[in-house]
Design a protein around this motif. Structure first.
Motif, PDB file in Angstrom:
ATOM      1  N   PRO B  59       0.812  -1.222   0.000  1.00  0.00           N
ATOM      2  CA  PRO B  59       0.000   0.000   0.000  1.00  0.00           C
ATOM      3  C   PRO B  59       0.846   1.273   0.000  1.00  0.00           C
ATOM      4  O   PRO B  59       0.457   2.277  -0.598  1.00  0.00           O
ATOM      5  N   ASN B 120      -5.137  -4.846   3.636  1.00  0.00           N
ATOM      6  CA  ASN B 120      -6.123  -5.128   2.599  1.00  0.00           C
ATOM      7  C   ASN B 120      -7.028  -3.933   2.317  1.00  0.00           C
ATOM      8  O   ASN B 120      -8.017  -4.053   1.613  1.00  0.00           O
ATOM      9  N   PRO B 122      -7.223   0.014   0.691  1.00  0.00           N
ATOM     10  CA  PRO B 122      -6.476   0.765  -0.325  1.00  0.00           C
ATOM     11  C   PRO B 122      -5.924   2.093   0.203  1.00  0.00           C
ATOM     12  O   PRO B 122      -6.469   2.645   1.166  1.00  0.00           O
ATOM     13  N   CYS B 285      -8.811  -5.282  -0.893  1.00  0.00           N
ATOM     14  CA  CYS B 285      -7.588  -5.537  -1.688  1.00  0.00           C
ATOM     15  C   CYS B 285      -6.954  -6.911  -1.474  1.00  0.00           C
ATOM     16  O   CYS B 285      -5.843  -7.136  -1.957  1.00  0.00           O
ATOM     17  N   ASP B 288      -5.643  -8.493  -4.749  1.00  0.00           N
ATOM     18  CA  ASP B 288      -4.554  -7.713  -5.359  1.00  0.00           C
ATOM     19  C   ASP B 288      -3.242  -7.926  -4.619  1.00  0.00           C
ATOM     20  O   ASP B 288      -2.192  -8.046  -5.241  1.00  0.00           O
ATOM     21  N   ARG B 289      -3.317  -7.915  -3.293  1.00  0.00           N
ATOM     22  CA  ARG B 289      -2.078  -8.013  -2.502  1.00  0.00           C
ATOM     23  C   ARG B 289      -1.364  -9.334  -2.773  1.00  0.00           C
ATOM     24  O   ARG B 289      -0.161  -9.365  -3.010  1.00  0.00           O
TER      25      ARG B 289
END
Lengths: 94, 327
Positions: B59, B120, B122, B285, B288-289
């Motif tokens: 992040p 998690n 953004p 997220c 994505d992570r």
């Protein structure tokens, strides 16, 4: 899956006059890479001026489960310490 | 399977000696005898902690190329680099318990191991970077300082290094927010918006409430944990609320109130449904992570392979020096 890079133990001398001290471990392909990685991982704030690395598998260690017996010979040898010897108070600087 | 009375007795006396050592506040070192459950608990906790440091770079890394000044960019890069270092200290501590790095990374990538849910969420604006330093690193410090006295030696020592470095992280975050709060009304609104989004997830960082935390009691008996989740959360709130007042922004909790009798701030109920949703992988997220971590690991495979091939070749050369052939 392919085996990860070997594990190295890292020792750092923080300044001349002091011993190298174990700080942790990291993975590297060879000792040179271990030294470069150790610089980035363990000396980001000038914590060292000298680095030793050794592959973890090359370290031989004493066995902690035997440690009572292993270190026992030193236990009853009080005569190895200065306070075992009684001197009169008048004796200075000894 | 050891199952005769004699072996069982031996196991029991080892366990008793182990607990006595803990009760004398002595440290346990890697090659000392320890119960399997102690080892498992530590592997779970330390690896989860290591994964959090590594995923935690994502992040913030998101804002390195968009930092508003060179000073901020340098600070943020140094912080993200520290998080990588912290992850490595912790993986190193976990490996002393006999688990291999391959396995640890695999557990992260397959979702078998968890990491702190806070990562998690953004990072939508620059104010989020300040807020993460202030609140997320602040909460991490609150959790980590008592871990410097954890009964497992390598974990405690790693934590000492981490804590020394973490305080710069929190200060750089607070300074970012201070600048925004002293800036234009738009900048101050941006800081308020970031606090609104990060406050509750930060409180969730301390984990489930004591009544729902199955591991707490055992971890405290083993001196892995020194304070319960709720105790640390309360301390964090007490420390942070006056800092928000100093910034001139409002904590998004209508029930927040100083309690004269206890000298603590009482605060509202945490949305535990949200907490468990994110833990279970349904945060904004999560996907994505992990995808970013897997990609980084796979994209780096050729570097690891090439460096191993180089090391092996150098080793061969030492054993059989090349003969120079002449025509």
């Amino acid at each position: 899956m392919k085996k990860y890079l070997p594990l190295y133990e890292i020792f750092i001398r923080s300044k001349n006059g002091l011993h190298h001290k174990h700080v942790g471990s990291l993975h590297a392909s060879d000792p040179q890479m271990a030294i470069m990685n150790a610089r980035d991982v363990y000396t980001r704030r000038q914590e060292g001026i000298s680095i030793w690395v050794i592959e973890s598998k090359d370290i031989t260690a004493s066995n902690p489960t035997d440690s009572d017996a292993f270190y026992a010979p030193a236990e009853d040898k009080v005569y190895r310490h200065p306070t075992f010897y009684k001197l009169p108070d008048e004796v200075k600087y000894m | 399977m050891p199952f005769n009375a004699e072996q069982l007795n031996m196991e029991l006396s080892l366990e008793q000696k182990f607990q006595e050592k803990i009760d004398r506040d002595e440290r346990i070192e890697p090659r000392d005898w320890m119960p399997d459950s102690y080892r498992k608990t530590l592997v779970r906790q330390i690896s989860q902690h290591a994964h959090s440091e590594i995923v935690g770079m994502l992040p913030e890394g998101n804002w390195i190329s968009r930092a508003p000044s060179l000073k901020r960019k340098l600070g943020l890069m140094a912080k993200v680099q520290d998080e990588a270092g912290h992850g490595l200290y912790l993986y190193s501590a976990a490996e002393t318990l006999g688990i291999e790095r391959d396995t640890l990374i695999d557990q992260l990538h397959t979702g078998k191991a968890k990491y702190s849910s806070i990562f998690n969420y953004p990072t939508l604006t620059w104010a989020d970077i300040g807020t993460i330093g202030w609140l997320v690193d602040g909460a991490a410090i609150m959790n980590q300082v008592p871990l410097c006295r954890c009964s497992y030696g390598p974990y405690a020592r790693a934590m000492v290094r981490v804590c020394k470095e973490e305080s710069f992280h929190q200060r750089q975050g607070f300074e970012i927010l201070l600048s925004l709060c002293q800036g234009s009304p738009e900048q101050k609104a941006m800081a308020q918006d970031a606090l609104n989004r990060w406050w509750w997830p930060s409180l969730m960082m301390f984990g489930p409430s004591d009544v729902d935390s199955p591991h707490t009691q055992q971890s405290m008996a083993w001196n892995i944990k020194r304070f319960s989740n709720d105790e640390l959360r309360q301390r964090f709130v007490d420390m942070t609320v006056p800092q928000a007042e100093l910034l001139g922004i409002t904590v998004p909790d209508p029930e927040l109130k100083f309690n004269e009798a206890t000298s603590n701030y009482d605060f509202g109920e945490i949305d535990w449904d949200e907490f468990w949703q994110v833990v279970k992988g349904h945060g904004p997220c999560n996907k994505d992570r992990i995808a970013a971590r897997v990609k980084a690991h796979e994209d780096g495979a050729w570097v690891r392979e090439a460096s191993m091939a180089y090391a092996e070749k150098q080793e061969q050369r030492k054993l059989n020096p090349i003969e120079v052939k002449t025509a």
